[in-house]
Scaffold this motif. Structure first.
Motif, PDB file in Angstrom:
ATOM      1  N   GLN A  21       1.441  64.844  32.607  1.00  0.00           N
ATOM      2  CA  GLN A  21       1.173  64.888  33.913  1.00  0.00           C
ATOM      3  C   GLN A  21       0.955  63.125  34.362  1.00  0.00           C
ATOM      4  OE1 GLN A  21      -3.194  65.061  34.325  1.00  0.00           O
ATOM      5  NE2 GLN A  21      -3.618  65.670  31.775  1.00  0.00           N
ATOM      6  N   PHE A  22       1.083  61.665  33.332  1.00  0.00           N
ATOM      7  CA  PHE A  22       0.778  60.599  33.498  1.00  0.00           C
ATOM      8  C   PHE A  22       2.434  60.617  33.924  1.00  0.00           C
ATOM      9  CE2 PHE A  22       1.006  56.168  32.206  1.00  0.00           C
ATOM     10  CZ  PHE A  22      -0.117  55.626  33.572  1.00  0.00           C
ATOM     11  N   GLN A  23       3.243  60.473  32.829  1.00  0.00           N
ATOM     12  CA  GLN A  23       4.602  60.957  33.688  1.00  0.00           C
ATOM     13  C   GLN A  23       5.157  60.941  34.774  1.00  0.00           C
ATOM     14  OE1 GLN A  23       6.487  58.115  31.544  1.00  0.00           O
ATOM     15  NE2 GLN A  23       8.218  58.263  33.551  1.00  0.00           N
ATOM     16  N   GLN A  24       4.468  61.783  35.383  1.00  0.00           N
ATOM     17  CA  GLN A  24       4.941  62.531  36.959  1.00  0.00           C
ATOM     18  C   GLN A  24       4.216  61.968  37.560  1.00  0.00           C
ATOM     19  OE1 GLN A  24       3.551  66.792  36.648  1.00  0.00           O
ATOM     20  NE2 GLN A  24       4.986  67.120  35.139  1.00  0.00           N
ATOM     21  N   PHE A  25       3.448  61.363  37.484  1.00  0.00           N
ATOM     22  CA  PHE A  25       2.766  60.842  38.125  1.00  0.00           C
ATOM     23  C   PHE A  25       3.852  58.539  38.627  1.00  0.00           C
ATOM     24  CE2 PHE A  25      -0.289  56.478  38.710  1.00  0.00           C
ATOM     25  CZ  PHE A  25       0.108  56.291  40.201  1.00  0.00           C
ATOM     26  N   ILE A  26       4.039  58.539  36.983  1.00  0.00           N
ATOM     27  CA  ILE A  26       4.893  56.969  37.347  1.00  0.00           C
ATOM     28  C   ILE A  26       6.176  57.862  37.707  1.00  0.00           C
ATOM     29  CG2 ILE A  26       6.341  55.132  35.951  1.00  0.00           C
ATOM     30  CD1 ILE A  26       3.018  55.357  36.067  1.00  0.00           C
ATOM     31  N   ASN A  27       6.519  58.333  37.191  1.00  0.00           N
ATOM     32  CA  ASN A  27       8.263  59.676  38.399  1.00  0.00           C
ATOM     33  C   ASN A  27       7.637  59.167  39.886  1.00  0.00           C
ATOM     34  OD1 ASN A  27       9.247  59.069  35.701  1.00  0.00           O
ATOM     35  ND2 ASN A  27       9.135  61.221  35.795  1.00  0.00           N
ATOM     36  N   ALA A  62      -3.249  58.900  25.355  1.00  0.00           N
ATOM     37  CA  ALA A  62      -3.826  57.619  25.795  1.00  0.00           C
ATOM     38  C   ALA A  62      -3.248  56.271  26.804  1.00  0.00           C
ATOM     39  CB  ALA A  62      -4.861  57.191  25.178  1.00  0.00           C
ATOM     40  N   ASN A  63      -3.238  56.634  27.765  1.00  0.00           N
ATOM     41  CA  ASN A  63      -2.712  56.233  28.852  1.00  0.00           C
ATOM     42  C   ASN A  63      -3.382  54.924  29.421  1.00  0.00           C
ATOM     43  OD1 ASN A  63      -0.044  57.727  29.212  1.00  0.00           O
ATOM     44  ND2 ASN A  63      -1.620  58.978  29.647  1.00  0.00           N
ATOM     45  N   PHE A  64      -3.213  53.577  29.317  1.00  0.00           N
ATOM     46  CA  PHE A  64      -3.965  52.695  29.647  1.00  0.00           C
ATOM     47  C   PHE A  64      -4.358  52.162  30.415  1.00  0.00           C
ATOM     48  CE2 PHE A  64      -4.184  52.649  24.619  1.00  0.00           C
ATOM     49  CZ  PHE A  64      -5.316  52.552  24.418  1.00  0.00           C
ATOM     50  N   ILE A  65      -4.246  52.102  31.987  1.00  0.00           N
ATOM     51  CA  ILE A  65      -4.443  51.761  32.685  1.00  0.00           C
ATOM     52  C   ILE A  65      -5.088  50.485  33.175  1.00  0.00           C
ATOM     53  CG2 ILE A  65      -3.407  53.198  33.644  1.00  0.00           C
ATOM     54  CD1 ILE A  65      -5.618  54.261  35.173  1.00  0.00           C
ATOM     55  N   TYR A  66      -4.190  49.528  34.471  1.00  0.00           N
ATOM     56  CA  TYR A  66      -5.010  48.550  34.742  1.00  0.00           C
ATOM     57  C   TYR A  66      -4.712  47.625  36.294  1.00  0.00           C
ATOM     58  CZ  TYR A  66      -6.692  43.148  35.682  1.00  0.00           C
ATOM     59  OH  TYR A  66      -6.830  43.005  35.986  1.00  0.00           O
ATOM     60  N   GLY A  93       6.283  47.046  42.533  1.00  0.00           N
ATOM     61  CA  GLY A  93       6.365  47.335  43.854  1.00  0.00           C
ATOM     62  C   GLY A  93       4.379  47.243  44.061  1.00  0.00           C
ATOM     63  N   THR A  94       3.699  47.696  43.060  1.00  0.00           N
ATOM     64  CA  THR A  94       2.155  47.578  42.947  1.00  0.00           C
ATOM     65  C   THR A  94       1.511  46.315  41.928  1.00  0.00           C
ATOM     66  OG1 THR A  94       2.116  49.249  40.924  1.00  0.00           O
ATOM     67  CG2 THR A  94       2.721  49.940  43.035  1.00  0.00           C
ATOM     68  N   ASN A  95       0.567  45.597  42.005  1.00  0.00           N
ATOM     69  CA  ASN A  95      -0.184  46.024  40.689  1.00  0.00           C
ATOM     70  C   ASN A  95      -1.185  46.648  39.827  1.00  0.00           C
ATOM     71  OD1 ASN A  95      -2.161  47.190  42.827  1.00  0.00           O
ATOM     72  ND2 ASN A  95      -3.720  45.007  43.103  1.00  0.00           N
ATOM     73  N   PHE A  96      -0.264  48.049  39.845  1.00  0.00           N
ATOM     74  CA  PHE A  96      -0.814  49.199  38.998  1.00  0.00           C
ATOM     75  C   PHE A  96       0.221  48.488  37.376  1.00  0.00           C
ATOM     76  CE2 PHE A  96      -0.742  52.537  36.566  1.00  0.00           C
ATOM     77  CZ  PHE A  96      -1.565  53.181  37.019  1.00  0.00           C
ATOM     78  N   TRP A  97      -0.906  48.044  35.852  1.00  0.00           N
ATOM     79  CA  TRP A  97      -0.041  48.281  35.058  1.00  0.00           C
ATOM     80  C   TRP A  97      -0.583  49.251  34.207  1.00  0.00           C
ATOM     81  CZ3 TRP A  97       2.740  43.567  33.962  1.00  0.00           C
ATOM     82  CH2 TRP A  97       2.886  42.632  34.576  1.00  0.00           C
ATOM     83  N   TYR A  98       0.541  49.314  32.898  1.00  0.00           N
ATOM     84  CA  TYR A  98       0.356  51.546  31.884  1.00  0.00           C
ATOM     85  C   TYR A  98       0.381  50.622  31.034  1.00  0.00           C
ATOM     86  CZ  TYR A  98       4.877  52.653  33.296  1.00  0.00           C
ATOM     87  OH  TYR A  98       6.378  52.601  33.049  1.00  0.00           O
ATOM     88  N   TYR A  99       0.041  51.180  30.259  1.00  0.00           N
ATOM     89  CA  TYR A  99       1.227  51.215  28.843  1.00  0.00           C
ATOM     90  C   TYR A  99       0.435  52.711  27.542  1.00  0.00           C
ATOM     91  CZ  TYR A  99       2.273  50.128  23.682  1.00  0.00           C
ATOM     92  OH  TYR A  99       2.830  50.247  22.704  1.00  0.00           O
TER      93      TYR A  99
END
Length: 485
Positions: A21-27, A62-66, A93-99
């Motif tokens: 689900q998280f990678q789908q959101f990123i894509n 675990a998907n860390f987001i900021y 294009g966003t102020n969204f960061w993830y790991y």
């Protein structure tokens, strides 16, 4: 309208296909044509993620987001030795960061974010925090991790009291602050006596480890018998637990602190009713204390014992020395560098040499989050609940025959020998040399049920190993002692 419908479908698909689900959101965000739609998608996702929990868990990841305007942001925690080298990726294009990182399903770990290379902060989207030695940390708890219920304060149960004491040590040449936990119903005028637990880093076990809450809850839920707990605050823990003052501190513990506690409070003055435990270097000194003085501490608890100090002094002393009458409880985390391998080797040695041992390895780091959640294991191992032994005392803790280890041991020239008998019987207590020759008869008479203590004076004997044997009816038990002149 089409955009929000598409986003809703993505979110619905996220909940169904949790593994991706998280990678789908990123894509999906990367496929959007302009920054405003990307930012709108991020904003909507954050709202949704808050309802699920952040870090956002997908399967075993675990998907860390900021979200914020920074030039860089990284993660430091138990999982990487607190080195901020897990660099988060900016969603273009966003102020969204993830790991994203895969963890065990029951892992629990402390972490912080590091903004712009030097600004250490808690995860602003994660409400779960845990106290640590350097302040609070954010907590990652994977889905199968069970939060420790026993660390929480409850208004609806009886509570023990905590009294403050100060003791001066001639061995170390300094004062030590103590907090003494006395269980609910403690009465200094009664005959009731209690097992005793000694905590290194004692004040931190209270403030960071919630130890008073743990003891209260375990007593109330009939997990353990009531105990007295002694929380000792070090003055210079590095020197006292592992450095140049470790011998003096050890002698303070056994020759000054224990006699002070036994003479001041209603304790059971027996090695098999005393536990010493500690975290990290506190575990190191606990091992040195118990192994050098098994006649004082019959139980030792190790929370991630830091055996690497002084070239593995405590570890080598134990594995290369004789087996002693000590019961061990050890807990460690897989995210503690080389420590897990050391503790597994130590565990295997103890089991191979028939030591009594309780041990647990968890998917956690070197932290108070691990230690406060496992203090209950050590206490239950030490003093499991026994309905017939509540309110222990010198006259009525007498469910079984028991010949206790002499104290002190080694000794010169006299030592105390204690035993208990649940029934009246003809009893003999004799001392033998290593060749089996009888050298002294201390008791040879009928005695009623009770607890007894006798002083053995060995002034006329030479240094060496001796054995003392108790026979009471069909009960026979022998222990070894050492005379050093």
């Amino acid at each position: 309208m089409k955009f929000y419908l598409t986003l809703l479908l993505i979110i619905l698909n996220i909940t169904i296909n949790s593994q991706n689900q998280f990678q789908q959101f990123i894509n999906y965000v990367n496929s959007l044509p302009d920054p405003s739609s990307k930012q709108a998608a991020v904003d909507s996702f954050i709202v949704y993620a808050r309802t699920q929990g952040i870090p956002f868990i997908t399967g075993d990841s675990a998907n860390f987001i900021y979200r914020g305007s920074v030039s860089s942001i990284s993660i430091a925690g138990d999982f990487n030795g607190w080195t901020p080298n897990w660099n988060m990726t900016n969603l273009s294009g966003t102020n969204f960061w993830y790991y994203s990182k895969v963890f065990e399903s029951d892992a629990r770990l402390d972490y912080k974010f590091v903004r712009n290379g030097n600004d250490w902060i808690l995860d602003p989207e994660n409400p779960r925090q845990v106290s640590g030695g350097f302040g609070p940390n954010s907590e990652l708890a994977m889905p199968d991790y069970i939060q420790p219920w026993e660390i929480n304060y409850r208004n609806d149960i009886p509570h023990g009291i905590v009294v403050n004491k100060i003791i001066y040590s001639t061995n170390v040449g300094t004062y030590y602050q103590l907090k003494i936990y006395l269980p609910p119903g403690y009465d200094s005028t009664s005959a009731e006596r209690y097992p005793t637990v000694y905590f290194q880093d004692g004040f931190e076990y209270i403030t960071l480890g919630s130890a008073v809450n743990v003891i209260d809850n375990l007593i109330d839920s009939s997990k353990i018998n009531p105990v007295i707990a002694v929380f000792v605050k070090p003055n210079n823990r590095n020197e006292e637990y592992a450095g140049s003052k470790r011998v003096q501190y050890r002698l303070f513990f056994v020759n000054e602190l224990v006699p002070f506690i036994d003479s001041t409070f209603k304790t059971i003055a027996s090695a098999n009713k005393r536990l010493v435990l500690g975290d990290s270097s506190g575990g190191n000194i606990s091992a040195l204390i118990s192994y050098n003085h098994p006649e004082v501490f019959g139980y030792c608890g190790l929370h991630s014992g830091a055996f690497w100090t002084n070239n593995y002094e405590a570890y080598n002393l134990i594995v290369n020395g004789p087996v002693k009458n000590i019961k061990w409880c050890s807990v460690w985390g897989t995210y503690e560098g080389s420590l897990p391998a050391n503790m597994r080797n130590f565990r295997d040695f103890l089991l191979q040499n028939n030591y009594q041992l309780s041990w647990e390895e968890r998917h956690e780091g070197h932290s108070w989050g691990l230690w406060r959640a496992t203090t209950d294991n050590t206490l239950i191992f030490f003093s499991p609940y026994e309905p017939n032994s509540i309110g222990l005392n010198d006259e009525n803790y007498l469910n079984d025959f028991n010949l206790e280890q002499n104290y002190p041991n080694p000794f010169n020239p006299s030592t105390k020998i204690s035993w208990q008998s649940p029934v009246g019987s003809h009893q003999t207590l004799k001392v033998y040399d290593v060749l089996g020759n009888e050298v002294a008869t201390l008791v040879d008479e009928f005695r009623e049920a009770g607890r007894y203590e006798i002083v053995f004076d060995a002034s006329s004997l030479s240094s060496g190993i001796y054995f003392f044997k108790l026979q009471a009816g069909n009960f026979i038990q022998t222990r070894k002692m050492m005379l050093l002149k």
